[in-house]
Design a protein around this motif. Structure first.
Motif, PDB file in Angstrom:
ATOM      1  N   VAL A 184       0.709  -1.136   0.125  1.00  0.00           N
ATOM      2  CA  VAL A 184       0.110  -0.094  -0.057  1.00  0.00           C
ATOM      3  C   VAL A 184       1.059   1.406   0.100  1.00  0.00           C
ATOM      4  CG1 VAL A 184      -1.728   1.337   1.197  1.00  0.00           C
ATOM      5  CG2 VAL A 184      -1.893  -1.283   1.263  1.00  0.00           C
ATOM      6  N   LEU A 185       1.652   1.480   0.783  1.00  0.00           N
ATOM      7  CA  LEU A 185       2.587   2.547   1.022  1.00  0.00           C
ATOM      8  C   LEU A 185       3.558   2.522  -0.186  1.00  0.00           C
ATOM      9  CD1 LEU A 185       4.143   3.311   4.622  1.00  0.00           C
ATOM     10  CD2 LEU A 185       2.671   4.624   3.147  1.00  0.00           C
ATOM     11  N   PRO A 186       4.354   1.783  -0.774  1.00  0.00           N
ATOM     12  CA  PRO A 186       5.196   2.075  -1.741  1.00  0.00           C
ATOM     13  C   PRO A 186       4.490   2.380  -3.017  1.00  0.00           C
ATOM     14  CG  PRO A 186       5.482  -0.188  -0.942  1.00  0.00           C
ATOM     15  CD  PRO A 186       4.632   0.426  -0.119  1.00  0.00           C
ATOM     16  N   THR A 187       3.148   1.635  -3.143  1.00  0.00           N
ATOM     17  CA  THR A 187       2.330   2.014  -4.424  1.00  0.00           C
ATOM     18  C   THR A 187       1.522   3.138  -4.229  1.00  0.00           C
ATOM     19  OG1 THR A 187       0.644   0.443  -3.834  1.00  0.00           O
ATOM     20  CG2 THR A 187       2.505  -0.562  -5.173  1.00  0.00           C
ATOM     21  N   ALA A 188       1.604   4.009  -3.165  1.00  0.00           N
ATOM     22  CA  ALA A 188       0.744   5.102  -3.103  1.00  0.00           C
ATOM     23  C   ALA A 188       1.051   6.007  -4.018  1.00  0.00           C
ATOM     24  CB  ALA A 188       1.054   5.823  -1.829  1.00  0.00           C
ATOM     25  N   THR A 189      -0.075   6.720  -4.681  1.00  0.00           N
ATOM     26  CA  THR A 189       0.032   7.880  -5.421  1.00  0.00           C
ATOM     27  C   THR A 189       0.042   9.070  -5.317  1.00  0.00           C
ATOM     28  OG1 THR A 189      -1.260   6.368  -6.927  1.00  0.00           O
ATOM     29  CG2 THR A 189      -0.959   8.378  -7.951  1.00  0.00           C
TER      30      THR A 189
END
Lengths: 249, 249
Positions: free
Chosen positions: B66-71
């Motif tokens: 969730v965190l590393p793919t946040a936009t």
């Protein structure tokens, strides 16, 4: 151990935190207690709670009362003085083991505790490992928060926040949200709006053959929601203003 | 913007966090998203999220996805690409102002979004001041978490945790909690238990004049709950063992 009761006579549960490591989590739990009307915080083997540290930093206004009046106690004292509910992410599958079975969801627990006259303690375990089997075996009820099978383990502070939110009706006579009923438009107001719209279409010389269809479309749109009186008044004001401007030209 | 759908075809909401100050709160929100099956995190003016800092420290397993793919995006982009729901602790009293009225509770929102085909974004504001009036005015819906009138302002991470918990059914096909139905004792098993108890009272030469009363007492006790098959089997085992030991003497 105080003996505060909600309006319906059910006792307001206490919150017991067993062996927490992180002062911040204790502060988070205290804040959720304050947000949802709980007062009695029981701490078993707590970390040091420095008034200038994370527990007080995370507690919001609970730093004024819930945290400083928290009671340090033992697991045995909690078990002997309260009707106890242990929270865990890990349940047993079925009735072949009763350490973590049967369990309730927080919503089911809220129903069960309505009208419960005994003082209840909601018992939360340590951050990494939760409550041990030996501890859960001593508690009267088990409660588990439904979550994603891929990652059902909640952070301690977040689990307690959800539990206290679900149980808020045991502690609060009412919430801060005002009653919303009186503001909805009555069916009569909605009809007057549609009448106004019909007149408006005539007035702007909207093509006659399209009027019924357009009126129906607006009726369907408003029919899917409940407009407030204010919304309809405002829209009627727009039509009135349009008519006045149109008439002037 | 992905387009993931739950089993019933409703779109799984995205979570938008506007102008958060504290990386820890972003991590807490990411963890709650992971716990309840949400994936798309949108960040408007976020703080720096250091992989060794609090955001990742608080995110649990959400640090992996969730965190590393946040936009990172803008408020305007969220408004134009999503059906939007703004969360606030502060509502308007009634329909005289529509900036924060009408509002839904999270539970009402969960019902309303069931079957909603449009992509929804759940929008959370900054720690101290929440969403500004100018921002809320741009959003389609307003949601408020019921809380104590004396202290209704939740911490950002805790508010999002409760909202995502309440909306979990939009994102999860099922939770980790196993089905509990099959384990309850059938009425027939309960009756056999009571028969066994009656025989047991005879066997231990329990005073005849007290038997009916004692049997009724146990019937009332078990009648107030739903015993599992295992509980009754275990209690019957206790009686059998007592009888065997008694017979041997």
């Amino acid at each position: 151990m105080t003996d505060r009761s909600a309006e319906d006579g059910s006792a307001v549960p206490a919150v017991a935190v067993v062996d927490a490591e992180t002062p911040g989590n204790v502060g988070t739990i205290a804040r959720a207690m304050k947000n949802f009307g709980f007062e009695d915080l029981l701490l078993v083997d707590p970390p040091a709670l420095d008034p200038d540290g994370e527990a007080y930093g995370y507690a919001g206004q609970a730093r004024e009362d819930v945290l400083p009046t928290a009671t340090e106690t033992t697991f045995e004292a909690v078990v002997s003085e309260y009707h106890t509910v242990g929270f865990t992410a890990v349940t047993n599958e079925d009735g072949t083991s009763h350490v973590r079975f049967p369990y309730l969801t927080p919503r089911e627990l809220a129903e069960e505790l309505q009208g419960e006259g005994r003082q209840t303690a909601l018992v939360f375990g340590r951050e990494r490992t939760g409550l041990y089997n030996e501890e859960l075996a001593e508690l009267d009820r088990v409660c588990a928060i439904p979550a994603d099978p891929a990652y059902p383990v909640l952070n301690l502070g977040q689990a307690a926040t959800i539990a206290l939110y679900e149980l808020r009706e045991l502690a609060l006579g009412e919430t801060h949200l005002p009653d919303r009923e009186p503001s909805w438009a009555t069916p009569g107001e909605v009809e007057r709006f549609h009448d106004h719209f019909e007149t408006f279409l005539e007035h702007i010389e909207y093509p006659e053959e399209k009027r019924a269809k357009t009126e129906r479309l607006l009726r369907r749109l408003l029919g899917r929601t409940t407009p407030t009186g204010r919304e309809l008044t405002t829209l009627r004001g727009v039509m009135r203003k349009a008519k006045r401007t149109f008439d002037r030209e």
